[in-house]
Write a protein that holds these residues in place. Sequence first.
Motif, PDB file in Angstrom:
ATOM      1  N   GLU A 164     -44.763   7.693  -9.178  1.00 45.59           N
ATOM      2  CA  GLU A 164     -44.811   6.690  -8.112  1.00 45.59           C
ATOM      3  C   GLU A 164     -45.664   5.485  -8.483  1.00 45.59           C
ATOM      4  OE1 GLU A 164     -45.951   8.462  -4.413  1.00 45.59           O
ATOM      5  OE2 GLU A 164     -44.213   9.794  -4.395  1.00 45.59           O
ATOM      6  N   LEU A 165     -46.602   5.655  -9.382  1.00 48.59           N
ATOM      7  CA  LEU A 165     -47.495   4.572  -9.785  1.00 48.59           C
ATOM      8  C   LEU A 165     -46.913   3.696 -10.887  1.00 48.59           C
ATOM      9  CD1 LEU A 165     -50.843   6.575  -9.903  1.00 48.59           C
ATOM     10  CD2 LEU A 165     -50.081   5.004  -8.101  1.00 48.59           C
ATOM     11  N   GLU A 166     -45.812   4.112 -11.463  1.00 49.97           N
ATOM     12  CA  GLU A 166     -45.268   3.442 -12.636  1.00 49.97           C
ATOM     13  C   GLU A 166     -44.070   2.555 -12.318  1.00 49.97           C
ATOM     14  OE1 GLU A 166     -46.669   3.498 -15.564  1.00 49.97           O
ATOM     15  OE2 GLU A 166     -48.160   4.998 -15.025  1.00 49.97           O
ATOM     16  N   GLU A 167     -43.822   1.604 -13.226  1.00 52.51           N
ATOM     17  CA  GLU A 167     -42.601   0.799 -13.181  1.00 52.51           C
ATOM     18  C   GLU A 167     -41.437   1.668 -13.668  1.00 52.51           C
ATOM     19  OE1 GLU A 167     -42.406  -2.345 -12.045  1.00 52.51           O
ATOM     20  OE2 GLU A 167     -44.548  -2.266 -11.590  1.00 52.51           O
ATOM     21  N   LYS A 168     -40.225   1.168 -13.498  1.00 58.15           N
ATOM     22  CA  LYS A 168     -39.020   1.955 -13.784  1.00 58.15           C
ATOM     23  C   LYS A 168     -39.003   2.546 -15.194  1.00 58.15           C
ATOM     24  CE  LYS A 168     -33.990   1.625 -13.737  1.00 58.15           C
ATOM     25  NZ  LYS A 168     -32.825   0.788 -13.454  1.00 58.15           N
ATOM     26  N   ASP A 169     -39.251   1.743 -16.215  1.00 57.00           N
ATOM     27  CA  ASP A 169     -39.172   2.244 -17.593  1.00 57.00           C
ATOM     28  C   ASP A 169     -40.228   3.307 -17.871  1.00 57.00           C
ATOM     29  OD1 ASP A 169     -36.979   0.695 -18.211  1.00 57.00           O
ATOM     30  OD2 ASP A 169     -38.168  -0.945 -19.041  1.00 57.00           O
ATOM     31  N   SER A 170     -41.434   3.074 -17.390  1.00 61.71           N
ATOM     32  CA  SER A 170     -42.500   4.060 -17.593  1.00 61.71           C
ATOM     33  C   SER A 170     -42.230   5.320 -16.785  1.00 61.71           C
ATOM     34  CB  SER A 170     -43.856   3.467 -17.192  1.00 61.71           C
ATOM     35  OG  SER A 170     -44.176   2.391 -18.042  1.00 61.71           O
ATOM     36  N   ALA A 171     -41.686   5.150 -15.592  1.00 53.61           N
ATOM     37  CA  ALA A 171     -41.342   6.305 -14.762  1.00 53.61           C
ATOM     38  C   ALA A 171     -40.288   7.156 -15.455  1.00 53.61           C
ATOM     39  CB  ALA A 171     -40.846   5.851 -13.391  1.00 53.61           C
ATOM     40  N   ARG A 172     -39.321   6.506 -16.093  1.00 49.46           N
ATOM     41  CA  ARG A 172     -38.268   7.218 -16.822  1.00 49.46           C
ATOM     42  C   ARG A 172     -38.882   8.066 -17.947  1.00 49.46           C
ATOM     43  NH1 ARG A 172     -35.375   3.060 -18.564  1.00 49.46           N
ATOM     44  NH2 ARG A 172     -34.063   2.978 -16.728  1.00 49.46           N
ATOM     45  N   VAL A 173     -39.817   7.483 -18.670  1.00 51.64           N
ATOM     46  CA  VAL A 173     -40.471   8.213 -19.757  1.00 51.64           C
ATOM     47  C   VAL A 173     -41.232   9.418 -19.205  1.00 51.64           C
ATOM     48  CG1 VAL A 173     -42.288   8.068 -21.510  1.00 51.64           C
ATOM     49  CG2 VAL A 173     -40.623   6.216 -21.281  1.00 51.64           C
ATOM     50  N   LEU A 174     -41.967   9.199 -18.124  1.00 48.51           N
ATOM     51  CA  LEU A 174     -42.731  10.298 -17.527  1.00 48.51           C
ATOM     52  C   LEU A 174     -41.821  11.414 -17.025  1.00 48.51           C
ATOM     53  CD1 LEU A 174     -45.521   8.476 -15.483  1.00 48.51           C
ATOM     54  CD2 LEU A 174     -45.795   9.855 -17.551  1.00 48.51           C
ATOM     55  N   LEU A 175     -40.754  11.042 -16.355  1.00 50.61           N
ATOM     56  CA  LEU A 175     -39.837  12.048 -15.819  1.00 50.61           C
ATOM     57  C   LEU A 175     -39.149  12.827 -16.941  1.00 50.61           C
ATOM     58  CD1 LEU A 175     -38.347  10.024 -12.864  1.00 50.61           C
ATOM     59  CD2 LEU A 175     -39.649  12.153 -12.680  1.00 50.61           C
ATOM     60  N   THR A 176     -38.773  12.132 -17.989  1.00 45.84           N
ATOM     61  CA  THR A 176     -38.156  12.801 -19.131  1.00 45.84           C
ATOM     62  C   THR A 176     -39.123  13.819 -19.716  1.00 45.84           C
ATOM     63  OG1 THR A 176     -36.792  10.879 -19.628  1.00 45.84           O
ATOM     64  CG2 THR A 176     -37.131  12.458 -21.418  1.00 45.84           C
ATOM     65  N   ARG A 177     -40.349  13.404 -19.850  1.00 44.43           N
ATOM     66  CA  ARG A 177     -41.366  14.314 -20.392  1.00 44.43           C
ATOM     67  C   ARG A 177     -41.555  15.525 -19.474  1.00 44.43           C
ATOM     68  NH1 ARG A 177     -47.010  12.462 -23.021  1.00 44.43           N
ATOM     69  NH2 ARG A 177     -46.820  14.008 -24.655  1.00 44.43           N
ATOM     70  N   ALA A 178     -41.554  15.276 -18.182  1.00 48.43           N
ATOM     71  CA  ALA A 178     -41.790  16.363 -17.222  1.00 48.43           C
ATOM     72  C   ALA A 178     -40.681  17.411 -17.247  1.00 48.43           C
ATOM     73  CB  ALA A 178     -41.941  15.803 -15.816  1.00 48.43           C
ATOM     74  N   VAL A 179     -39.436  16.975 -17.275  1.00 44.49           N
ATOM     75  CA  VAL A 179     -38.339  17.941 -17.162  1.00 44.49           C
ATOM     76  C   VAL A 179     -37.805  18.420 -18.501  1.00 44.49           C
ATOM     77  CG1 VAL A 179     -37.625  17.197 -14.869  1.00 44.49           C
ATOM     78  CG2 VAL A 179     -36.570  16.154 -16.867  1.00 44.49           C
ATOM     79  N   GLU A 180     -37.758  17.566 -19.488  1.00 43.21           N
ATOM     80  CA  GLU A 180     -37.134  17.946 -20.751  1.00 43.21           C
ATOM     81  C   GLU A 180     -38.123  18.505 -21.763  1.00 43.21           C
ATOM     82  OE1 GLU A 180     -34.726  14.699 -22.083  1.00 43.21           O
ATOM     83  OE2 GLU A 180     -33.312  14.954 -20.434  1.00 43.21           O
ATOM     84  N   ASP A 181     -39.381  18.168 -21.634  1.00 38.88           N
ATOM     85  CA  ASP A 181     -40.370  18.672 -22.584  1.00 38.88           C
ATOM     86  C   ASP A 181     -41.006  19.972 -22.118  1.00 38.88           C
ATOM     87  OD1 ASP A 181     -39.815  16.537 -24.192  1.00 38.88           O
ATOM     88  OD2 ASP A 181     -41.575  15.383 -23.648  1.00 38.88           O
ATOM     89  N   GLY A 182     -40.455  20.553 -21.065  1.00 34.33           N
ATOM     90  CA  GLY A 182     -40.850  21.888 -20.683  1.00 34.33           C
ATOM     91  C   GLY A 182     -41.944  22.027 -19.642  1.00 34.33           C
TER      92      GLY A 182
END
Length: 99
Positions: free
Chosen positions: A14-32
Amino acid sequence: IIPDSERLWKAAVELEEKDSARVLLTRAVEDGCCPLSVDLWLALARLEEYEQARKVLNNARKKVPSEPQIWFTAAKLEEANGNVHNVQKILERAMRQFA
C-alpha cells in the motif's frame, strides 16, 4: 530476512507505487513467503497487463487450486479481453477441480 506475514506484505504494498508494488507482490507470492495468499495473488494480477496477468493467475491456480476466486478472476480476465473460448476452458477446468 523476508517476512512471511500477509498483513505486513499488504501494508508494504500500500505504501508503494505500482512498479514497486508489483515487485513486492511477486516476491511475496512467487518467492515462497505467502504463496497461499489469494489476496496477494489477485492484487498482483490486477497490476499486470493481460499476458502477464494470465501467467500470474495460472501460477496462482497451481499454488492454490482449491480457491474459486482465482478461477473466476482468470475467467473474467479472459472475458474482458474477448477470449470467450478461454473462459469456457477455465470454467470447465474449475468444474472438474471442484467436482
